[in-house]
Every structure is written in C-alpha cells, then in structure tokens.
Write a protein that holds these residues in place. Structure first.
Motif: not given
Lengths: 195, 141
Positions: A40-42, A45-49
């Motif tokens: 969930q934390y990760s 902080r990301v835009d895509n898979i």
C-alpha cells in the motif's frame, strides 16, 4: 550497571560470538499485514504498475543481499557457490526453506532460451491472502520475491533479470507463480569457460 | 440438510459492503439487498437500546416463520448477517469461520480499502469452500 556480574563469555564482541541458529518461525498474520502495508505504501508513490513492480523488487533486493550473507555463514560454513546450477539449487532449496519453510515446488530450465531458468510455486507465501483486482492486469506481488532472488544472484556474482508471473495451470482454480530468471551474457560465457 | 439463503457484510456505518445469495430461495436484487442491509443495521442498533439487560451488545438471532437471521458483530463494528432456514444448526460457528476468512482474505489484501465494498476473488472462493465444507447445501448453483 550493564555487564556487571557477567562472566567474560558474555562480554565477547558481537562478531566473536557464534552465529545463532535463528528463529525459524514468524507469525504469518503479522507478516501478511506488514507486507500488505508495504504494498500500500509503495502504491501511493507510483504512477503505473511497472513502477510498483520495480519498487517491490527494490525492497526485495535488500533482503536478498542480506539473506545471502547470512545463509552462507550459517548453512554453508562460509563457502560460496561459484557455479550456475549450484547457486540455483541454493536459492531453490536453502533460501526457500529459510524464508518459506519449504523447498520451492520446481526449478526448471527455460525451453526457448538457454539463459532462462524458472522457479515455480503453487502458492507463493506472499500471495496467499492477496487478490489482485482485474484492472491491474498481470501484476504480481511476487515481484518482492523476484527482488529477493535478484539480490541473492547479484550478490553472488550472477547478475540476472528476475521477474514474477502468474501462470494458469489446467485443472486448478488458482494460477501458480513463476519466478523467471534471465542471466546476463557474461554469466553464461563464464560458465562455458569453466566447462 | 439445512441451507443458508444469503450472507450480508455491513460496515460500521451501516453500508452494505458484501452480499451473496446461496440457493434459489430468498434471492434479492441489488436495491433490495442494500435496503435490507441498512434496515438490519438499524434494527440491530435499536435492539441494543430496547434491551432490558445493561451491557447488551445487540441482537444475535432473529427467528421468523420462514427464516432465521443470525448476526455476528466484530469488535470493530463490522457485522455479518446470515439468513438461513428456520432452526438450522451450527450457524454461529459458520459465522465465526466467515469472520476468519474476512480477516484473512479481505483485511490482509493490500488492494482492499477499509469500509469499502469487498471485491476479493480469494474471499469469495474460500467462502464457497467453507460453506460447502460445513455441509450446507448450496442449491441451484
């Protein structure tokens, strides 16, 4: 006062003390919640898979590097694997037993490419409670385990690209997870030279 | 063989987050299931107020002519309701099993948002297995 009244044995430096056997049982629930939080934390902080997969892999690499050091000391009396098949069976049995309490279900050589190996697991421990939503496509939280394997292989001098995939099996409701290992060219060249 | 009709999971504010029907009796469409879920949530709350015994945690079983309604309330306020055949035994144990499955396959899933509708493949799969294992006929499916 700390250390007062203890024999000289307890005052040994930490590196002089024998390496403990380690506690080989950890609460599965505690791990599952922690891993869930990590994902969930990760995710925030990301835009895509692809980026999410890379983040989980990075988290795994740190574990892999440490596991390699620890298990070389603890299980193999400081001996290191230098051959390809040696390190692969080390990952498949010693590492898997330490991390998941069992040997991996299978270790196979890729049929199409010489440099590919696959470790398959019917039900990967990290995926036990995870249902990936349909809109995330082929995303697999096993990327974390792929990262661990990558960390071990990199640390042992076998640079490789490692990824996790779902593979559906006939006659079974749940797909299994395959960790695909693609070794760098120099590794195979070295193997060929060693004969 | 005893059979269960439907299962409701209601979050702490009374919203329906999971609904599933088993068998052909007592099937509901989406609107009806939502309405019934909030109705049962309120009924549960009222039963606490009406109870003559202090420290009452709310209704556990409601027995009607054509069905029994069993309720399990978790410490966090999530409620599980099962409607079953009148006089069906062992539903309390089944509700406990379902709650364990909820704790495992829903709450440990990183893609689930708390208090939101449950869409977890593994939860539904294991739920069906558990209900089959408990020897409740899942008729019509």
């Amino acid at each position: 006062m700390i250390g007062v009244g203890r024999g000289p044995k307890q005052l040994l430096n930490v590196v002089d003390r024998p390496l403990g056997k380690g506690k080989n049982e950890v609460s599965l629930s505690a791990f599952a919640f922690l891993f869930s939080e990590l994902v969930q934390y990760s995710q925030t902080r990301v835009d895509n898979i692809a980026e999410l997969e890379r983040r989980l892999e990075d988290a795994g690499i740190g574990v892999g590097l440490r596991i390699l050091e620890l298990l070389c000391h603890r299980e193999k009396a400081n001996r290191r694997e230098t051959r390809l098949l040696g390190i692969l069976s080390f990952v498949h049995s010693t590492v898997w037993r330490c991390l998941f309490g069992k040997v991996a279900d299978s270790l196979e050589k890729g049929t199409e490419h010489e440099d590919e190996y696959m470790i398959s697991e019917r039900e990967l421990l990290v995926n036990r409670f995870i249902s990936v939503p349909k809109d995330m496509g082929a995303f697999n939280c096993g990327s974390f385990v792929a990262g661990i394997v990558k960390g071990i292989l990199d640390g042992a001098g076998f640079p490789a690209r490692v990824s996790a995939h779902f593979v559906s099996v006939e006659g079974q409701a749940r797909p299994r997870t395959t960790i695909l290992i693609k070794f760098a060219e120099e590794v195979l060249q070295r193997e060929a030279r060693l004969g | 063989m005893a059979s269960i009709y439907n299962l409701f999971v209601i979050n702490k504010s009374g919203g329906l987050i999971f609904y599933k029907d088993y068998g052909s009796t007592g099937r509901l469409d989406t609107n009806d299931s939502l309405r019934l879920a909030s109705l049962w949530h309120s009924m549960h709350a009222i039963s606490i107020q009406l109870s003559p015994t202090p420290g009452c945690t709310g209704m556990e079983v409601l027995e009607a002519d054509t069905f029994d309604l069993h309720c399990f309330q978790s410490l966090t306020g999530t409620k599980l309701f099962v409607a079953s055949e009148p006089g069906a035994p062992g539903i309390t144990a089944l509700l406990k099993t379902i709650y364990e499955l909820y704790a495992d396959y829903v709450l440990k899933n990183p893609f689930y948002e708390v208090e939101m509708p449950i869409r977890c493949e593994l939860f539904e799969y294991n739920l069906l297995q558990a209900i089959r294992r408990e020897k409740y006929s899942v008729g019509g499916r």
